[in-house]
Write an enzyme that holds these catalytic residues in place. Structure first.
Site, PDB file in Angstrom:
ATOM      1  N   ASP A 131       0.876  -1.036  -0.086  1.00  0.00           N
ATOM      2  CA  ASP A 131       0.019  -0.266  -0.018  1.00  0.00           C
ATOM      3  C   ASP A 131       0.629   1.384  -0.027  1.00  0.00           C
ATOM      4  O   ASP A 131       2.026   1.509   0.663  1.00  0.00           O
ATOM      5  CB  ASP A 131      -0.865  -0.006   1.243  1.00  0.00           C
ATOM      6  CG  ASP A 131      -2.267  -0.886   0.937  1.00  0.00           C
ATOM      7  OD1 ASP A 131      -2.529  -0.722  -0.025  1.00  0.00           O
ATOM      8  OD2 ASP A 131      -2.839  -1.222   1.920  1.00  0.00           O
ATOM      9  N   ASP A 163      -9.775  22.731  10.259  1.00  0.00           N
ATOM     10  CA  ASP A 163      -9.573  21.463   9.735  1.00  0.00           C
ATOM     11  C   ASP A 163      -8.438  20.637  10.539  1.00  0.00           C
ATOM     12  O   ASP A 163      -7.226  21.291  10.519  1.00  0.00           O
ATOM     13  CB  ASP A 163      -9.073  21.395   8.152  1.00  0.00           C
ATOM     14  CG  ASP A 163      -8.970  20.139   7.573  1.00  0.00           C
ATOM     15  OD1 ASP A 163      -8.916  19.075   8.178  1.00  0.00           O
ATOM     16  OD2 ASP A 163      -8.819  20.244   6.275  1.00  0.00           O
ATOM     17  N   GLU A 202      -3.266  17.302   6.810  1.00  0.00           N
ATOM     18  CA  GLU A 202      -3.249  18.102   5.569  1.00  0.00           C
ATOM     19  C   GLU A 202      -3.536  19.478   5.862  1.00  0.00           C
ATOM     20  O   GLU A 202      -3.282  20.586   5.302  1.00  0.00           O
ATOM     21  CB  GLU A 202      -3.855  17.450   4.452  1.00  0.00           C
ATOM     22  CG  GLU A 202      -3.455  16.149   3.984  1.00  0.00           C
ATOM     23  CD  GLU A 202      -3.776  15.027   4.646  1.00  0.00           C
ATOM     24  OE1 GLU A 202      -4.456  15.056   5.987  1.00  0.00           O
ATOM     25  OE2 GLU A 202      -3.666  13.810   4.249  1.00  0.00           O
ATOM     26  N   PHE A 219     -15.529  18.574   6.092  1.00  0.00           N
ATOM     27  CA  PHE A 219     -15.423  17.797   5.009  1.00  0.00           C
ATOM     28  C   PHE A 219     -16.449  16.566   5.136  1.00  0.00           C
ATOM     29  O   PHE A 219     -16.552  16.032   6.288  1.00  0.00           O
ATOM     30  CB  PHE A 219     -13.887  17.244   4.961  1.00  0.00           C
ATOM     31  CG  PHE A 219     -13.886  16.345   3.711  1.00  0.00           C
ATOM     32  CD1 PHE A 219     -13.666  16.719   2.583  1.00  0.00           C
ATOM     33  CD2 PHE A 219     -13.873  14.933   3.901  1.00  0.00           C
ATOM     34  CE1 PHE A 219     -13.472  15.792   1.546  1.00  0.00           C
ATOM     35  CE2 PHE A 219     -13.789  13.985   2.994  1.00  0.00           C
ATOM     36  CZ  PHE A 219     -13.668  14.274   1.787  1.00  0.00           C
ATOM     37  N   THR A 220     -17.124  16.377   3.938  1.00  0.00           N
ATOM     38  CA  THR A 220     -17.909  14.980   3.895  1.00  0.00           C
ATOM     39  C   THR A 220     -17.552  14.219   2.900  1.00  0.00           C
ATOM     40  O   THR A 220     -17.180  14.766   1.857  1.00  0.00           O
ATOM     41  CB  THR A 220     -19.293  15.225   4.099  1.00  0.00           C
ATOM     42  OG1 THR A 220     -19.668  15.865   2.747  1.00  0.00           O
ATOM     43  CG2 THR A 220     -19.740  16.293   5.254  1.00  0.00           C
ATOM     44  N   THR A 238     -19.849  15.659  -0.262  1.00  0.00           N
ATOM     45  CA  THR A 238     -19.286  16.820  -0.775  1.00  0.00           C
ATOM     46  C   THR A 238     -17.852  16.988  -1.429  1.00  0.00           C
ATOM     47  O   THR A 238     -17.674  17.467  -2.446  1.00  0.00           O
ATOM     48  CB  THR A 238     -19.566  18.121  -0.046  1.00  0.00           C
ATOM     49  OG1 THR A 238     -18.840  18.034   1.124  1.00  0.00           O
ATOM     50  CG2 THR A 238     -21.098  18.260   0.314  1.00  0.00           C
ATOM     51  N   MET A 293     -15.404  18.294   0.276  1.00  0.00           N
ATOM     52  CA  MET A 293     -15.053  19.685   0.231  1.00  0.00           C
ATOM     53  C   MET A 293     -15.236  20.327   1.685  1.00  0.00           C
ATOM     54  O   MET A 293     -16.251  19.363   2.439  1.00  0.00           O
ATOM     55  CB  MET A 293     -15.985  20.660  -0.657  1.00  0.00           C
ATOM     56  CG  MET A 293     -15.740  20.439  -2.021  1.00  0.00           C
ATOM     57  SD  MET A 293     -16.435  22.042  -3.050  1.00  0.00           S
ATOM     58  CE  MET A 293     -18.258  21.724  -2.455  1.00  0.00           C
ATOM     59  N   ASP A 316      -6.381  -4.403   5.701  1.00  0.00           N
ATOM     60  CA  ASP A 316      -6.826  -4.213   7.192  1.00  0.00           C
ATOM     61  C   ASP A 316      -8.368  -4.124   6.905  1.00  0.00           C
ATOM     62  O   ASP A 316      -9.051  -4.244   7.901  1.00  0.00           O
ATOM     63  CB  ASP A 316      -6.475  -3.026   7.748  1.00  0.00           C
ATOM     64  CG  ASP A 316      -6.471  -1.640   7.190  1.00  0.00           C
ATOM     65  OD1 ASP A 316      -7.204  -1.678   5.880  1.00  0.00           O
ATOM     66  OD2 ASP A 316      -6.298  -0.571   7.442  1.00  0.00           O
ATOM     67  N   ASP A 332     -10.350  -5.766   1.857  1.00  0.00           N
ATOM     68  CA  ASP A 332      -9.326  -6.359   1.516  1.00  0.00           C
ATOM     69  C   ASP A 332      -9.101  -8.060   1.614  1.00  0.00           C
ATOM     70  O   ASP A 332      -8.505  -8.783   1.272  1.00  0.00           O
ATOM     71  CB  ASP A 332      -8.202  -5.858   2.432  1.00  0.00           C
ATOM     72  CG  ASP A 332      -7.779  -4.540   1.942  1.00  0.00           C
ATOM     73  OD1 ASP A 332      -7.688  -4.230   1.151  1.00  0.00           O
ATOM     74  OD2 ASP A 332      -7.663  -3.863   2.967  1.00  0.00           O
TER      75      ASP A 332
END
Length: 681
Positions: free
Chosen positions: A306, A343, A347, A376-377, A380, A382, A517, A521
């Site tokens: 990964d 946020d 990031e 954030f969702t 959206t 955003m 995990d 997978d």
């Protein structure tokens, strides 16, 4: 090297393992065991005058053979003792506790207190802070911090919550905060902790296919040597009569010769090598469901890795603000900072830090601004902020495009070019829009881990192909793959695509390893030859895998492959050493044993051994002592080096093949000289 307690216990276990029921499990050492019994019997027959065998010499042979068996038992007992020491610490976490079994999921006051050992699959239990989770299960309600140090050794608590890939909990771990409602997925004796203890103790260890194949080879060699040794008595009787010189070989010498020629060194250490390999994996905080999985790890030639957490640090970092025409970089940075101030993701925080570093943009009085943050969702894709009739959003390019278009705005083509440039460089573009005007792009950069390129280069030298698995678009994936130095990549990966990729490589004859995990997978994990499930993952992932990484570290897969290869190398190296030893012992014993009948054989007495008696005693003493000398190597394993298989084979043949030929010549000669000086022979 090891605690005194383990040594003491191993000495006790060595004598207990003299039971015929246990000795019969190792056919090669069973031969030595029977030889020791016969030699002991011959000594007593000679002692009472019933036999012509030399009493003192026969006793010496018998004692050395018994010590050979004890040394083999000791090697296995030491390996098992290490496992038991690990198991004892795990057993402390496994204790019967009272569980609150819910009659009704919706009513947490209506509970029945039952012992954890009496819980059944499907039972629903309610666990509060500072309580021990009674049994393995799946979180169906709630979120809490869980202390898993009893199992993983990691002191920092981890989050477990319903839904997603962090819903599995393990019996014996402790809730640090909040509460959980858990559906039991295992019964007493079948829990994750029970399986760990059984594996570590070796109670459920079965011989692997390679181990069985090697044992068949060793047994075959032993049978051949047994047949050869059995013919020596009549042959030497006939030869001595025909030559009119010398005498027939004694039964004691036949037994000693057989033990020296049989592959006793690897026969004695084979079991301890396997147990130690399993123990090394446990020390790396990985639970293997079978020894077969460890061996498969040693033969793996394709690794599916990964991207996030394995190749990159997992947290993307803002590195640039790229404005469209007519917008300044500071203007873009200001809007980006406002949209990210609430946020809490890594990031989001990096965007705030970059704006501060570049333009000294700091916090605002949001109460005065009457600001309302938009989280954030997944719908959206955003996040942003609304304040004083201003609206700022940041998010994925296609999501922002749809947002701008839906509100009657225009999405500039220039922004598409910037987005493509960022993606092509391996970054993630986030588009910022204010009051329906696109301002530009935030360049989030995936940080490739330090040293990962060198590790992949080492894997390539070993003949292992590395493939990066990512959900990124092909341009981004290609850039990161090039920077990291992987051989190939699978972009926009889906569970079906991963499964098909594994099958494709397996059809070509490759052995494939992967980590996972999530429930999605599970199909690929079930298909892979080495499937490492994360301990933080779902129950479905853990059941599909044949290994579980207690640290939930995706990079652990590379270490697992090393441990597997080290196990195979150790077994191969000691087998080579053992067979080479037999050849050297042949030249030590055969010439001096028969030159009374065939004087010409004196020329083959390369070591100049004093007499047949000293030659045989020296050889079987060496045969016993070398087992003790090699125990540390069998437990620690041969040092693994990243180089092509051909070079590795040549190197080990030189060290353990040539070394196995030379060592007995030197050691047997030194023992012979010592016996002569001491007047024993």
């Amino acid at each position: 090297m090891m605690e005194k307690g383990i040594w003491k216990d191993a000495l006790i276990q060595s004598t207990k393992k003299l039971s015929p029921k246990l000795q019969v499990k190792n056919p090669v050492m069973l031969l030595v065991y029977v030889g020791a019994i016969l030699a002991t019997s011959l000594y007593f027959l000679g002692f009472f005058g019933i036999s012509d065998e030399k009493s003192g010499y026969t006793l010496a042979i018998a004692l050395i053979l018994w010590f050979t068996v004890l040394f083999a038992n000791f090697a296995e007992a030491i390996a098992e003792g290490r496992g038991r020491a690990q198991a004892d610490s795990l057993k402390m976490a496994r204790k019967d506790v009272l569980a609150r079994k819910l009659k009704n999921v919706d009513d947490k006051t209506d509970v029945i207190e039952v012992a954890s050992n009496d819980l059944k699959k499907g039972d629903i239990v309610y666990v509060l802070a500072n309580e021990q989770i009674p049994m393995d299960g799946e979180v169906i309600e709630g979120a809490a911090s869980v202390d898993e140090s009893a199992i993983t050794g990691e002191s920092a608590p981890v989050i477990r919550e319903s839904g997603g890939d962090r819903s599995a909990v393990t019996g014996g771990t402790t809730l640090v905060s909040d509460w959980l409602v858990v559906r039991v997925t295992a019964v007493s004796g079948e829990s994750f902790l029970d399986k760990m203890i059984a594996m570590v103790e070796g109670a459920s260890r079965k011989k692997t296919p390679n181990e069985i194949a090697l044992q068949i080879l060793l047994v075959t060699l032993s049978i051949i040597f047994l047949a050869v040794s059995a013919t020596l008595l009549p042959f030497t009787e006939f030869a001595s009569k025909q030559a009119g010189a010398g005498s027939a070989i004694s039964i004691t010498n036949v037994i000693a010769l057989l033990v020296c020629l049989a592959p006793t060194t690897i026969g004695a250490l084979l079991s301890s090598i396997g147990i130690a390999g399993m123990s090394r994996l446990n020390q790396a905080n990985v639970l293997a469901m079978s020894g077969r999985a460890i061996e498969a790890a040693g033969d793996v030639d394709v690794l599916l890795l990964d991207k996030t957490g394995t190749i990159t640090l997992g947290n993307r970092k803002a590195s640039e603000f790229l404005p469209v025409d007519g917008v300044t970089e500071q203007e873009l940075a200001d809007a980006a900072q406002l949209s990210s101030i609430a946020d809490e993701t890594a990031e989001g925080r990096s965007i705030v830090v970059l704006a501060k570093e570049r333009f000294d943009i700091r916090g605002r009085d949001f109460a005065e601004m009457h600001a309302e943050f938009v989280p954030f969702t997944a719908t959206t894709r955003m996040s942003g902020i609304d304040y004083q009739e201003n609206t700022i959003r940041k998010g994925a390019a296609d999501a922002v495009r749809a947002y701008v278009t839906a509100n009657g705005g225009t999405y500039p083509k220039e922004c598409d070019a910037i987005v493509s440039k960022v993606a092509g460089a391996g970054g993630t573009p986030l588009v910022v829009v204010r009051n329906n005007q696109v301002l530009g792009v935030i360049y989030l950069k995936d940080i490739v881990k330090n040293g990962v390129k060198e590790r992949f280069l080492d894997l390539r030298k070993m003949g292992i192909k590395t493939i990066m698995i990512t959900g990124d678009n092909p341009m981004t994936a290609a850039a990161i793959a090039a920077e990291a130095g992987v051989d190939d990549f699978l972009a926009e990966a889906t569970p079906e695509a991963k499964l098909e990729l594994i099958r494709e490589y397996q059809r070509e004859g490759h052995l494939v390893a992967m980590t996972g995990d999530g429930t999605n997978d599970a199909p690929a994990l079930a298909q892979a030859d080495v499937a490492v499930a994360m301990n933080t993952g779902t129950q479905a992932a853990k059941e599909a895998g044949n290994m579980v990484d207690l640290d939930s570290s995706p990079t652990k897969l590379i270490d697992i492959v090393r441990i597997g290869k080290q196990l195979l190398m150790t077994r191969g190296a000691l087998t080579t050493f053992s067979v080479a030893n037999d050849l050297a012992k042949y030249f030590a014993i055969i010439p001096v044993l028969f030159y009374g009948i065939f004087p010409q054989l004196e020329a083959l007495n390369l070591m100049g051994l004093t007499s047949p008696t000293s030659a045989i005693l020296s050889a079987i003493i060496y045969n016993a002592v070398i087992i003790i000398v090699l125990i540390p190597l069998s437990l620690k394993g041969v040092k693994y080096r990243e180089m092509p298989a051909g070079k590795l084979l040549s190197r080990n043949m030189l060290i353990y093949g040539l070394g196995g030929l030379i060592a007995p010549f030197i050691a047997i000669k030194l023992i012979d000289m010592l016996l002569t000086v001491l007047g024993i022979v």
